[in-house]
Scaffold this motif. Structure first.
Motif, PDB file in Angstrom:
ATOM      1  N   LYS A 279      -8.781   8.716 -13.822  1.00 11.39           N
ATOM      2  CA  LYS A 279      -7.319   8.826 -13.834  1.00 11.39           C
ATOM      3  C   LYS A 279      -6.824   9.571 -12.607  1.00 11.39           C
ATOM      4  O   LYS A 279      -5.822   9.197 -11.996  1.00 11.39           O
ATOM      5  N   GLN A 280      -7.510  10.639 -12.230  1.00 13.77           N
ATOM      6  CA  GLN A 280      -7.096  11.409 -11.060  1.00 13.77           C
ATOM      7  C   GLN A 280      -7.246  10.577  -9.790  1.00 13.77           C
ATOM      8  O   GLN A 280      -6.379  10.589  -8.924  1.00 13.77           O
ATOM      9  N   ILE A 281      -8.339   9.842  -9.692  1.00 14.36           N
ATOM     10  CA  ILE A 281      -8.569   9.024  -8.500  1.00 14.36           C
ATOM     11  C   ILE A 281      -7.520   7.924  -8.418  1.00 14.36           C
ATOM     12  O   ILE A 281      -6.950   7.664  -7.365  1.00 14.36           O
ATOM     13  N   LYS A 282      -7.229   7.265  -9.556  1.00 11.96           N
ATOM     14  CA  LYS A 282      -6.218   6.212  -9.570  1.00 11.96           C
ATOM     15  C   LYS A 282      -4.856   6.781  -9.201  1.00 11.96           C
ATOM     16  O   LYS A 282      -4.086   6.165  -8.475  1.00 11.96           O
ATOM     17  N   GLY A 283      -4.544   7.967  -9.710  1.00 16.80           N
ATOM     18  CA  GLY A 283      -3.267   8.605  -9.398  1.00 16.80           C
ATOM     19  C   GLY A 283      -3.140   8.908  -7.919  1.00 16.80           C
ATOM     20  O   GLY A 283      -2.080   8.704  -7.319  1.00 16.80           O
ATOM     21  N   GLU A 284      -4.201   9.351  -7.300  1.00 18.76           N
ATOM     22  CA  GLU A 284      -4.181   9.648  -5.869  1.00 18.76           C
ATOM     23  C   GLU A 284      -4.059   8.367  -5.060  1.00 18.76           C
ATOM     24  O   GLU A 284      -3.333   8.322  -4.059  1.00 18.76           O
ATOM     25  N   GLU A 285      -4.727   7.286  -5.497  1.00 17.48           N
ATOM     26  CA  GLU A 285      -4.631   6.014  -4.783  1.00 17.48           C
ATOM     27  C   GLU A 285      -3.213   5.476  -4.851  1.00 17.48           C
ATOM     28  O   GLU A 285      -2.671   4.988  -3.861  1.00 17.48           O
ATOM     29  N   GLU A 286      -2.589   5.559  -6.037  1.00 17.40           N
ATOM     30  CA  GLU A 286      -1.216   5.086  -6.189  1.00 17.40           C
ATOM     31  C   GLU A 286      -0.271   5.913  -5.323  1.00 17.40           C
ATOM     32  O   GLU A 286       0.641   5.382  -4.697  1.00 17.40           O
ATOM     33  N   LYS A 287      -0.497   7.210  -5.275  1.00 18.07           N
ATOM     34  CA  LYS A 287       0.353   8.075  -4.463  1.00 18.07           C
ATOM     35  C   LYS A 287       0.204   7.729  -2.983  1.00 18.07           C
ATOM     36  O   LYS A 287       1.193   7.667  -2.253  1.00 18.07           O
ATOM     37  N   ASN A 288      -1.036   7.482  -2.543  1.00 14.96           N
ATOM     38  CA  ASN A 288      -1.264   7.108  -1.152  1.00 14.96           C
ATOM     39  C   ASN A 288      -0.597   5.775  -0.821  1.00 14.96           C
ATOM     40  O   ASN A 288      -0.036   5.597   0.251  1.00 14.96           O
ATOM     41  N   GLN A 289      -0.638   4.809  -1.750  1.00 17.95           N
ATOM     42  CA  GLN A 289       0.005   3.523  -1.528  1.00 17.95           C
ATOM     43  C   GLN A 289       1.518   3.698  -1.414  1.00 17.95           C
ATOM     44  O   GLN A 289       2.163   3.085  -0.571  1.00 17.95           O
ATOM     45  N   GLU A 290       2.096   4.546  -2.273  1.00 19.71           N
ATOM     46  CA  GLU A 290       3.535   4.800  -2.216  1.00 19.71           C
ATOM     47  C   GLU A 290       3.900   5.465  -0.899  1.00 19.71           C
ATOM     48  O   GLU A 290       4.916   5.123  -0.286  1.00 19.71           O
ATOM     49  N   ASP A 291       3.085   6.393  -0.436  1.00 23.55           N
ATOM     50  CA  ASP A 291       3.350   7.059   0.837  1.00 23.55           C
ATOM     51  C   ASP A 291       3.300   6.058   1.991  1.00 23.55           C
ATOM     52  O   ASP A 291       4.125   6.110   2.905  1.00 23.55           O
ATOM     53  N   GLN A 292       2.341   5.132   1.936  1.00 22.80           N
ATOM     54  CA  GLN A 292       2.236   4.126   2.987  1.00 22.80           C
ATOM     55  C   GLN A 292       3.437   3.192   2.956  1.00 22.80           C
ATOM     56  O   GLN A 292       3.968   2.815   3.992  1.00 22.80           O
ATOM     57  N   GLN A 293       3.901   2.837   1.760  1.00 22.97           N
ATOM     58  CA  GLN A 293       5.065   1.972   1.636  1.00 22.97           C
ATOM     59  C   GLN A 293       6.308   2.678   2.178  1.00 22.97           C
ATOM     60  O   GLN A 293       7.129   2.069   2.860  1.00 22.97           O
ATOM     61  N   ASP A 294       6.460   3.939   1.866  1.00 25.92           N
ATOM     62  CA  ASP A 294       7.599   4.719   2.376  1.00 25.92           C
ATOM     63  C   ASP A 294       7.543   4.795   3.894  1.00 25.92           C
ATOM     64  O   ASP A 294       8.569   4.672   4.559  1.00 25.92           O
ATOM     65  N   ALA A 295       6.358   4.973   4.433  1.00 23.40           N
ATOM     66  CA  ALA A 295       6.217   5.055   5.887  1.00 23.40           C
ATOM     67  C   ALA A 295       6.571   3.719   6.526  1.00 23.40           C
ATOM     68  O   ALA A 295       7.214   3.672   7.586  1.00 23.40           O
ATOM     69  N   ASN A 296       6.176   2.628   5.890  1.00 22.22           N
ATOM     70  CA  ASN A 296       6.507   1.291   6.414  1.00 22.22           C
ATOM     71  C   ASN A 296       8.009   1.037   6.361  1.00 22.22           C
ATOM     72  O   ASN A 296       8.580   0.437   7.247  1.00 22.22           O
ATOM     73  N   HIS A 297       8.689   1.517   5.326  1.00 20.20           N
ATOM     74  CA  HIS A 297      10.130   1.350   5.206  1.00 20.20           C
ATOM     75  C   HIS A 297      10.871   2.147   6.256  1.00 20.20           C
ATOM     76  O   HIS A 297      11.895   1.738   6.767  1.00 20.20           O
ATOM     77  N   HIS A 298      10.351   3.317   6.585  1.00 27.42           N
ATOM     78  CA  HIS A 298      11.000   4.152   7.587  1.00 27.42           C
ATOM     79  C   HIS A 298      10.852   3.573   8.992  1.00 27.42           C
ATOM     80  O   HIS A 298      11.676   3.806   9.854  1.00 27.42           O
ATOM     81  N   LYS A 299       9.777   2.820   9.230  1.00 31.27           N
ATOM     82  CA  LYS A 299       9.567   2.187  10.529  1.00 31.27           C
ATOM     83  C   LYS A 299      10.572   1.076  10.760  1.00 31.27           C
ATOM     84  O   LYS A 299      10.956   0.783  11.876  1.00 31.27           O
ATOM     85  N   ASP A 300      10.964   0.393   9.676  1.00 28.34           N
ATOM     86  CA  ASP A 300      11.879  -0.772   9.798  1.00 28.34           C
ATOM     87  C   ASP A 300      13.222  -0.360  10.213  1.00 28.34           C
ATOM     88  O   ASP A 300      13.974   0.213  10.492  1.00 28.34           O
TER      89      ASP A 300
END
Length: 64
Positions: free
Chosen positions: A43-64
């Motif tokens: 659960k902790q690993i999945k939570g960290e992976e989801e958080k990292n994916q959200e951070d990457q998505q936010d970073a991609n949105h800020h680039k646009d």
């Protein structure tokens, strides 16, 4: 030649201490098997992976 022998109470104390240490470790192992640690770690690993994916998505949105 100056050899000191342990007294009876000292030998008994050493035996009790060693047995206490061994029994304590055995009971700790039995107690630890009751916990499902693997699912908590997953659960902790999945939570960290989801958080990292959200951070990457936010970073991609800020680039646009």
């Amino acid at each position: 030649m100056g050899e000191e022998k342990l007294e009876t109470w000292q030998i008994i104390l050493i035996i009790v201490a060693v047995l206490g240490y061994i029994i304590g470790n055995i009971t700790l192992l039995k107690y630890a098997t009751k916990f499902n640690v693997k699912s908590k770690i997953d659960k902790q690993i999945k939570g960290e992976e989801e958080k990292n994916q959200e951070d990457q998505q936010d970073a991609n949105h800020h680039k646009d």
